[in-house]
Design a protein around this motif. Structure first.
Motif, PDB file in Angstrom:
ATOM      1  N   ALA A  14      -9.809  -0.281  -1.937  1.00  0.00           N
ATOM      2  CA  ALA A  14      -8.400  -0.036  -1.634  1.00  0.00           C
ATOM      3  C   ALA A  14      -7.629  -1.302  -1.281  1.00  0.00           C
ATOM      4  O   ALA A  14      -6.391  -1.284  -1.245  1.00  0.00           O
ATOM      5  CB  ALA A  14      -8.272   0.962  -0.484  1.00  0.00           C
ATOM      6  N   ALA A  15      -8.336  -2.388  -0.993  1.00  0.00           N
ATOM      7  CA  ALA A  15      -7.663  -3.647  -0.676  1.00  0.00           C
ATOM      8  C   ALA A  15      -8.687  -4.759  -0.738  1.00  0.00           C
ATOM      9  O   ALA A  15      -9.882  -4.535  -0.532  1.00  0.00           O
ATOM     10  CB  ALA A  15      -7.052  -3.604   0.723  1.00  0.00           C
ATOM     11  N   LEU A  16      -8.196  -5.954  -1.032  1.00  0.00           N
ATOM     12  CA  LEU A  16      -9.082  -7.122  -1.129  1.00  0.00           C
ATOM     13  C   LEU A  16      -8.398  -8.327  -0.493  1.00  0.00           C
ATOM     14  O   LEU A  16      -7.212  -8.568  -0.719  1.00  0.00           O
ATOM     15  CB  LEU A  16      -9.379  -7.415  -2.613  1.00  0.00           C
ATOM     16  CG  LEU A  16     -10.144  -8.696  -2.940  1.00  0.00           C
ATOM     17  CD1 LEU A  16     -11.577  -8.639  -2.407  1.00  0.00           C
ATOM     18  CD2 LEU A  16     -10.169  -8.934  -4.457  1.00  0.00           C
ATOM     19  N   ASP A  29     -15.998   8.777   0.394  1.00  0.00           N
ATOM     20  CA  ASP A  29     -14.654   9.324   0.211  1.00  0.00           C
ATOM     21  C   ASP A  29     -13.577   8.481   0.900  1.00  0.00           C
ATOM     22  O   ASP A  29     -12.391   8.693   0.682  1.00  0.00           O
ATOM     23  CB  ASP A  29     -14.598  10.781   0.729  1.00  0.00           C
ATOM     24  CG  ASP A  29     -15.157  10.907   2.137  1.00  0.00           C
ATOM     25  OD1 ASP A  29     -15.597   9.887   2.725  1.00  0.00           O
ATOM     26  OD2 ASP A  29     -15.176  12.037   2.665  1.00  0.00           O
ATOM     27  N   ARG A  30     -13.995   7.511   1.705  1.00  0.00           N
ATOM     28  CA  ARG A  30     -12.999   6.698   2.416  1.00  0.00           C
ATOM     29  C   ARG A  30     -12.578   5.495   1.581  1.00  0.00           C
ATOM     30  O   ARG A  30     -13.396   4.908   0.877  1.00  0.00           O
ATOM     31  CB  ARG A  30     -13.604   6.161   3.716  1.00  0.00           C
ATOM     32  CG  ARG A  30     -13.909   7.229   4.712  1.00  0.00           C
ATOM     33  CD  ARG A  30     -14.623   6.650   5.938  1.00  0.00           C
ATOM     34  NE  ARG A  30     -14.947   7.738   6.839  1.00  0.00           N
ATOM     35  CZ  ARG A  30     -15.985   7.773   7.653  1.00  0.00           C
ATOM     36  NH1 ARG A  30     -16.828   6.750   7.714  1.00  0.00           N
ATOM     37  NH2 ARG A  30     -16.199   8.799   8.429  1.00  0.00           N
ATOM     38  N   PRO A  31     -11.316   5.091   1.744  1.00  0.00           N
ATOM     39  CA  PRO A  31     -10.880   3.841   1.130  1.00  0.00           C
ATOM     40  C   PRO A  31     -11.670   2.659   1.728  1.00  0.00           C
ATOM     41  O   PRO A  31     -11.976   2.663   2.922  1.00  0.00           O
ATOM     42  CB  PRO A  31      -9.401   3.737   1.518  1.00  0.00           C
ATOM     43  CG  PRO A  31      -9.000   5.110   1.949  1.00  0.00           C
ATOM     44  CD  PRO A  31     -10.232   5.759   2.486  1.00  0.00           C
ATOM     45  N   ILE A  32     -11.986   1.702   0.892  1.00  0.00           N
ATOM     46  CA  ILE A  32     -12.747   0.531   1.345  1.00  0.00           C
ATOM     47  C   ILE A  32     -11.867  -0.716   1.261  1.00  0.00           C
ATOM     48  O   ILE A  32     -11.341  -1.039   0.194  1.00  0.00           O
ATOM     49  CB  ILE A  32     -14.001   0.310   0.475  1.00  0.00           C
ATOM     50  CG1 ILE A  32     -14.889   1.558   0.473  1.00  0.00           C
ATOM     51  CG2 ILE A  32     -14.784  -0.913   0.970  1.00  0.00           C
ATOM     52  CD1 ILE A  32     -15.991   1.529  -0.593  1.00  0.00           C
ATOM     53  N   HIS A  33     -11.732  -1.388   2.379  1.00  0.00           N
ATOM     54  CA  HIS A  33     -11.068  -2.686   2.408  1.00  0.00           C
ATOM     55  C   HIS A  33     -12.166  -3.753   2.351  1.00  0.00           C
ATOM     56  O   HIS A  33     -13.019  -3.800   3.229  1.00  0.00           O
ATOM     57  CB  HIS A  33     -10.248  -2.806   3.703  1.00  0.00           C
ATOM     58  CG  HIS A  33      -9.459  -4.082   3.810  1.00  0.00           C
ATOM     59  ND1 HIS A  33      -8.210  -4.129   4.379  1.00  0.00           N
ATOM     60  CD2 HIS A  33      -9.724  -5.342   3.438  1.00  0.00           C
ATOM     61  CE1 HIS A  33      -7.745  -5.372   4.342  1.00  0.00           C
ATOM     62  NE2 HIS A  33      -8.657  -6.135   3.775  1.00  0.00           N
ATOM     63  N   PRO A  57      -3.143  -3.945  -2.516  1.00  0.00           N
ATOM     64  CA  PRO A  57      -2.863  -5.272  -1.952  1.00  0.00           C
ATOM     65  C   PRO A  57      -4.060  -6.203  -2.106  1.00  0.00           C
ATOM     66  O   PRO A  57      -5.144  -5.919  -1.604  1.00  0.00           O
ATOM     67  CB  PRO A  57      -2.609  -4.999  -0.460  1.00  0.00           C
ATOM     68  CG  PRO A  57      -2.898  -3.542  -0.234  1.00  0.00           C
ATOM     69  CD  PRO A  57      -3.505  -2.965  -1.469  1.00  0.00           C
ATOM     70  N   ILE A  58      -3.836  -7.300  -2.815  1.00  0.00           N
ATOM     71  CA  ILE A  58      -4.849  -8.359  -2.868  1.00  0.00           C
ATOM     72  C   ILE A  58      -4.239  -9.582  -2.203  1.00  0.00           C
ATOM     73  O   ILE A  58      -3.238 -10.132  -2.688  1.00  0.00           O
ATOM     74  CB  ILE A  58      -5.356  -8.639  -4.304  1.00  0.00           C
ATOM     75  CG1 ILE A  58      -6.061  -9.997  -4.374  1.00  0.00           C
ATOM     76  CG2 ILE A  58      -4.283  -8.553  -5.355  1.00  0.00           C
ATOM     77  CD1 ILE A  58      -6.788 -10.262  -5.668  1.00  0.00           C
ATOM     78  N   ALA A 114       0.832  -1.212   0.000  1.00  0.00           N
ATOM     79  CA  ALA A 114       0.000   0.000   0.000  1.00  0.00           C
ATOM     80  C   ALA A 114       0.861   1.255   0.000  1.00  0.00           C
ATOM     81  O   ALA A 114       0.571   2.219  -0.711  1.00  0.00           O
ATOM     82  CB  ALA A 114      -0.943  -0.015   1.205  1.00  0.00           C
ATOM     83  N   LEU A 115       1.944   1.230   0.772  1.00  0.00           N
ATOM     84  CA  LEU A 115       2.815   2.413   0.831  1.00  0.00           C
ATOM     85  C   LEU A 115       3.486   2.680  -0.515  1.00  0.00           C
ATOM     86  O   LEU A 115       3.796   3.817  -0.839  1.00  0.00           O
ATOM     87  CB  LEU A 115       3.887   2.241   1.923  1.00  0.00           C
ATOM     88  CG  LEU A 115       3.399   2.346   3.368  1.00  0.00           C
ATOM     89  CD1 LEU A 115       4.523   2.007   4.347  1.00  0.00           C
ATOM     90  CD2 LEU A 115       2.835   3.739   3.680  1.00  0.00           C
ATOM     91  N   SER A 116       3.711   1.621  -1.308  1.00  0.00           N
ATOM     92  CA  SER A 116       4.288   1.870  -2.644  1.00  0.00           C
ATOM     93  C   SER A 116       3.203   1.948  -3.711  1.00  0.00           C
ATOM     94  O   SER A 116       3.471   1.716  -4.894  1.00  0.00           O
ATOM     95  CB  SER A 116       5.370   0.843  -2.994  1.00  0.00           C
ATOM     96  OG  SER A 116       5.250  -0.315  -2.249  1.00  0.00           O
ATOM     97  N   ASN A 117       1.993   2.265  -3.272  1.00  0.00           N
ATOM     98  CA  ASN A 117       0.869   2.478  -4.191  1.00  0.00           C
ATOM     99  C   ASN A 117       0.528   1.272  -5.047  1.00  0.00           C
ATOM    100  O   ASN A 117       0.140   1.398  -6.204  1.00  0.00           O
ATOM    101  CB  ASN A 117       1.117   3.709  -5.074  1.00  0.00           C
ATOM    102  CG  ASN A 117       1.215   4.959  -4.221  1.00  0.00           C
ATOM    103  OD1 ASN A 117       0.383   5.179  -3.344  1.00  0.00           O
ATOM    104  ND2 ASN A 117       2.251   5.749  -4.445  1.00  0.00           N
TER     105      ASN A 117
END
Ligand SMILES: NC(=[NH2+])NCCC[C@H](N)C(=O)O
Ligand SMILES: [Mn+2]
Ligand SMILES: [Mn+2]
Length: 319
Positions: A281-283, A234-238, A106-107, A100-103
């Motif tokens: 934002a993540a799965l 507006d929030r990232p969704i995991h 993450p799956i 995530a920090l390197s854009n």
């Protein structure tokens, strides 16, 4: 709802990392550690690449010495294998965090659902304002005080929230208490323990069971869930997806199957609808256990469902 004109707002250059988490220590049934290799053998990487994603791979448990843990007595009160779970999920945490920090989106492919300790903590490190959509037949919010099985795959949410924190096995104390009750919603519940129901009620957590799916329809349920945890979109969704949310007719090879689940289409719709928000934002895709299949068709169905969830989340059908 309209299709976002900015698909994958948090990863605009469409790069992702598939993180393998072949881990089974959060429960008792061997085989769930083979989930990742089956998903990869089903061409997960090239399927996502064909949707326009740049995919890298990470294998944080590559050199993990499982043998070492079988030599020690790894129990704390009624909690099974806390040191093993702690060390493995910490490695997953670092891998997800670094992606995530390197854009890189993450799956994470499991593995049992205890791995979400690492994935959620990793994503919330980069995006503390995230929300979590937990698709599951189970609430996985037992604490060391409420669990009757002692299996830590039934507890990840409580650790991430810091519930009953005085009762934690010492090894698990590193887990960041990053999740607040207003930031999680469940869909698909139908096998929730009494202690868990009490927690869900007391903390007023957005919990949509199969009853709600039947009553309101899957689209309304997804929209209601997202409105609770992400009212301004507006929030990232995991999205943490336990494949046992889907009915065992479609997903037979999983450790704790419960009848009366989502149809395959309802299950895929959830992934499509979350992708459509532009804020995915993540799965995680967890609890695929090929060893519990009664025949080859069971394996194909279960792995195929996991693959289809990933493709829907990565924009196959709508974006
Ligand atoms: N990730 C899962 N499949 N969890 C199943 C949990 C079942 C039960 N509630 C327990 O705590 O043991
Ligand atoms: Mn689960
Ligand atoms: Mn489950």
């Amino acid at each position: 709802m309209t299709v976002s004109d900015m698909p994958y707002k948090f990863y605009p250059n469409k790069s992702a990392t598939i993180i393998s988490a072949p881990f089974s220590g959060g429960q008792d049934k061997p085989g769930v550690e083979h989930g990742p290799s089956h998903l990869l053998a089903a061409n997960l990487q090239s399927e996502l690449e064909s949707l326009g994603w740049d995919i890298s791979l990470d294998d944080p448990l590559k050199n993990f010495d499982y043998q070492e843990y079988s030599k020690i007595k790894d129990v704390y009160k009624n909690c099974k294998k806390p040191k093993l779970v702690s060390d493995a999920t910490n490695k997953i945490y670092n891998s997800v965090k670094n992606a995530a920090l390197s854009n890189n989106f993450p799956i994470t492919i499991g593995g049992d659902h205890s791995i979400a300790i690492g994935t959620v903590a990793g994503v919330f490190h980069k995006y503390p304002d995230s929300c979590l959509l937990w698709i599951d037949a189970h609430a996985d919010i037992n604490t060391p005080l409420t669990t009757s099985s002692g299996n830590l795959h039934g507890c990840p949410i409580s650790f991430l929230m810091g519930l009953d924190s005085h009762s934690y096995p010492p090894h698990l104390k590193w887990i960041p208490k990053c999740l607040s009750p207003g930031r999680i919603a469940y869909i698909g519940l139908r096998d929730v323990d009494d202690g868990e129901k009490k927690i869900l009620r007391e903390l007023n957590i957005a919990a949509y069971s199969m009853y709600h799916v039947d009553k309101y329809g899957i689209n309304n349920v997804v929209q209601m869930a997202l409105r609770k945890i992400n009212p301004h979109n507006d929030r990232p969704i995991h999205l943490s997806y336990d494949v046992d949310a889907i009915d065992p007719l479609y997903v037979p090879a999983t450790g704790t199957p419960v009848r009366g689940g989502l149809t395959l289409r309802e299950g895929l719709f959830i992934a499509e609808a979350v992708a459509e928000t532009g804020n995915l934002a993540a799965l995680d895709i967890v609890e695929v256990n090929p060893s519990l299949a009664r025949n080859d068709v069971n394996v194909i169905d279960t792995v195929g469902a996991g693959l289809a969830i990933a493709k829907c989340a990565f924009g196959d059908t709508i974006v």
